[in-house]
Design a protein around this motif. Structure first.
Motif, PDB file in Angstrom:
ATOM      1  N   VAL A  72      -0.120  -1.822  11.709  1.00 48.96           N
ATOM      2  CA  VAL A  72       0.926  -1.869  10.907  1.00 48.96           C
ATOM      3  C   VAL A  72       1.104  -3.479  10.095  1.00 48.96           C
ATOM      4  O   VAL A  72       1.365  -3.454   9.077  1.00 48.96           O
ATOM      5  N   ALA A  73       0.551  -4.336  10.964  1.00 46.17           N
ATOM      6  CA  ALA A  73       0.577  -5.751  10.286  1.00 46.17           C
ATOM      7  C   ALA A  73      -0.194  -5.494   9.028  1.00 46.17           C
ATOM      8  O   ALA A  73      -0.056  -6.375   8.046  1.00 46.17           O
ATOM      9  N   VAL A  74      -1.491  -5.469   9.601  1.00 46.30           N
ATOM     10  CA  VAL A  74      -2.720  -5.209   8.475  1.00 46.30           C
ATOM     11  C   VAL A  74      -2.148  -4.304   7.332  1.00 46.30           C
ATOM     12  O   VAL A  74      -2.150  -4.802   6.088  1.00 46.30           O
ATOM     13  N   CYS A  75      -1.471  -3.355   7.332  1.00 51.28           N
ATOM     14  CA  CYS A  75      -0.820  -2.315   6.310  1.00 51.28           C
ATOM     15  C   CYS A  75       0.137  -3.310   5.474  1.00 51.28           C
ATOM     16  O   CYS A  75       0.203  -3.149   4.280  1.00 51.28           O
ATOM     17  N   ALA A  76       1.042  -4.112   6.147  1.00 52.16           N
ATOM     18  CA  ALA A  76       1.867  -4.864   5.563  1.00 52.16           C
ATOM     19  C   ALA A  76       1.369  -5.825   4.760  1.00 52.16           C
ATOM     20  O   ALA A  76       2.040  -6.207   3.605  1.00 52.16           O
ATOM     21  N   VAL A  77       0.332  -6.675   5.158  1.00 52.43           N
ATOM     22  CA  VAL A  77      -0.483  -7.717   4.313  1.00 52.43           C
ATOM     23  C   VAL A  77      -1.126  -7.109   3.199  1.00 52.43           C
ATOM     24  O   VAL A  77      -1.125  -7.633   2.024  1.00 52.43           O
ATOM     25  N   VAL A  78      -1.858  -5.924   3.396  1.00 50.31           N
ATOM     26  CA  VAL A  78      -2.568  -5.319   2.264  1.00 50.31           C
ATOM     27  C   VAL A  78      -1.300  -4.837   0.973  1.00 50.31           C
ATOM     28  O   VAL A  78      -1.542  -5.093   0.038  1.00 50.31           O
ATOM     29  N   LEU A  79      -0.350  -4.238   1.515  1.00 51.96           N
ATOM     30  CA  LEU A  79       0.968  -3.728   0.673  1.00 51.96           C
ATOM     31  C   LEU A  79       1.443  -5.008  -0.011  1.00 51.96           C
ATOM     32  O   LEU A  79       1.585  -5.196  -1.309  1.00 51.96           O
ATOM     33  N   ARG A  80       1.651  -6.128   0.657  1.00 54.44           N
ATOM     34  CA  ARG A  80       2.162  -7.395  -0.006  1.00 54.44           C
ATOM     35  C   ARG A  80       1.229  -8.002  -0.946  1.00 54.44           C
ATOM     36  O   ARG A  80       1.425  -8.297  -2.062  1.00 54.44           O
ATOM     37  N   SER A  81      -0.110  -7.764  -0.503  1.00 51.21           N
ATOM     38  CA  SER A  81      -1.092  -8.261  -1.506  1.00 51.21           C
ATOM     39  C   SER A  81      -1.166  -7.491  -2.729  1.00 51.21           C
ATOM     40  O   SER A  81      -1.349  -7.934  -3.966  1.00 51.21           O
ATOM     41  N   MET A  82      -1.084  -6.190  -2.750  1.00 47.98           N
ATOM     42  CA  MET A  82      -1.101  -5.287  -3.703  1.00 47.98           C
ATOM     43  C   MET A  82       0.121  -5.559  -4.721  1.00 47.98           C
ATOM     44  O   MET A  82       0.021  -5.528  -5.758  1.00 47.98           O
ATOM     45  N   LEU A  83       1.343  -5.481  -4.138  1.00 44.77           N
ATOM     46  CA  LEU A  83       2.403  -5.773  -4.864  1.00 44.77           C
ATOM     47  C   LEU A  83       2.445  -7.046  -5.586  1.00 44.77           C
ATOM     48  O   LEU A  83       2.913  -7.133  -6.661  1.00 44.77           O
ATOM     49  N   ASN A  84       2.147  -8.314  -4.927  1.00 42.69           N
ATOM     50  CA  ASN A  84       2.093  -9.544  -5.460  1.00 42.69           C
ATOM     51  C   ASN A  84       1.124  -9.529  -6.638  1.00 42.69           C
ATOM     52  O   ASN A  84       1.132 -10.432  -7.661  1.00 42.69           O
ATOM     53  N   GLY A  85      -0.065  -8.870  -6.509  1.00 46.58           N
ATOM     54  CA  GLY A  85      -1.234  -8.788  -7.415  1.00 46.58           C
ATOM     55  C   GLY A  85      -0.608  -8.164  -8.792  1.00 46.58           C
ATOM     56  O   GLY A  85      -0.919  -8.423  -9.930  1.00 46.58           O
ATOM     57  N   GLN A  86       0.459  -7.102  -8.600  1.00 46.28           N
ATOM     58  CA  GLN A  86       0.974  -6.410  -9.825  1.00 46.28           C
ATOM     59  C   GLN A  86       1.894  -7.307 -10.509  1.00 46.28           C
ATOM     60  O   GLN A  86       1.940  -7.265 -11.949  1.00 46.28           O
ATOM     61  N   HIS A  87       2.457  -8.190  -9.975  1.00 45.35           N
ATOM     62  CA  HIS A  87       3.453  -9.161 -10.507  1.00 45.35           C
ATOM     63  C   HIS A  87       2.835 -10.203 -11.094  1.00 45.35           C
ATOM     64  O   HIS A  87       3.431 -10.802 -12.220  1.00 45.35           O
ATOM     65  N   LYS A  88       1.605 -10.489 -10.933  1.00 46.13           N
ATOM     66  CA  LYS A  88       0.649 -11.623 -11.708  1.00 46.13           C
ATOM     67  C   LYS A  88       0.462 -11.163 -13.122  1.00 46.13           C
ATOM     68  O   LYS A  88       0.083 -12.058 -13.744  1.00 46.13           O
ATOM     69  N   ARG A  89       0.121  -9.982 -13.062  1.00 46.76           N
ATOM     70  CA  ARG A  89      -0.457  -9.379 -14.228  1.00 46.76           C
ATOM     71  C   ARG A  89       0.486  -9.111 -15.301  1.00 46.76           C
ATOM     72  O   ARG A  89       1.609  -8.993 -15.545  1.00 46.76           O
TER      73      ARG A  89
END
Length: 89
Positions: A72-89
């Motif tokens: 669950v912690a790994v999934c949370a880190v991956v989701l956070r990374s994906m969501l932060n990546g969308q905001h930078k674009r």
């Protein structure tokens, strides 16, 4: 003029005779269990086996909870990374 006082009669009741006691069955003592050395060794071995099995099950459950928490912690880190990546674009 005072009224004459007549004495009252005192009647004593005799208690009813107690009923005859009902005979009860003699209380038998429970049989005494005598453990032979072989039975004692088997009992200790069985108790040890039960403790080991229960311990193994509890450790397995704890390990399952730890693995689930890590995933669950790994999934949370991956989701956070994906969501932060969308905001930078």
């Amino acid at each position: 003029m005072p009224l004459p006082v007549e004495p009252t009669a005192i009647v004593q009741h005799t208690p009813a005779p107690a009923p005859a006691p009902v005979p009860t069955a003699p209380v038998s003592s429970p049989p005494v269990v005598q453990l032979t050395p072989g039975a004692l060794v088997a009992l200790v071995g069985g108790g040890t086996a039960v403790v080991l099995v229960v311990g193994t099950v509890l450790v397995s459950l704890l390990l399952a909870v730890a693995v689930t928490a890590a995933s669950v912690a790994v999934c949370a880190v991956v989701l956070r990374s994906m969501l932060n990546g969308q905001h930078k674009r």
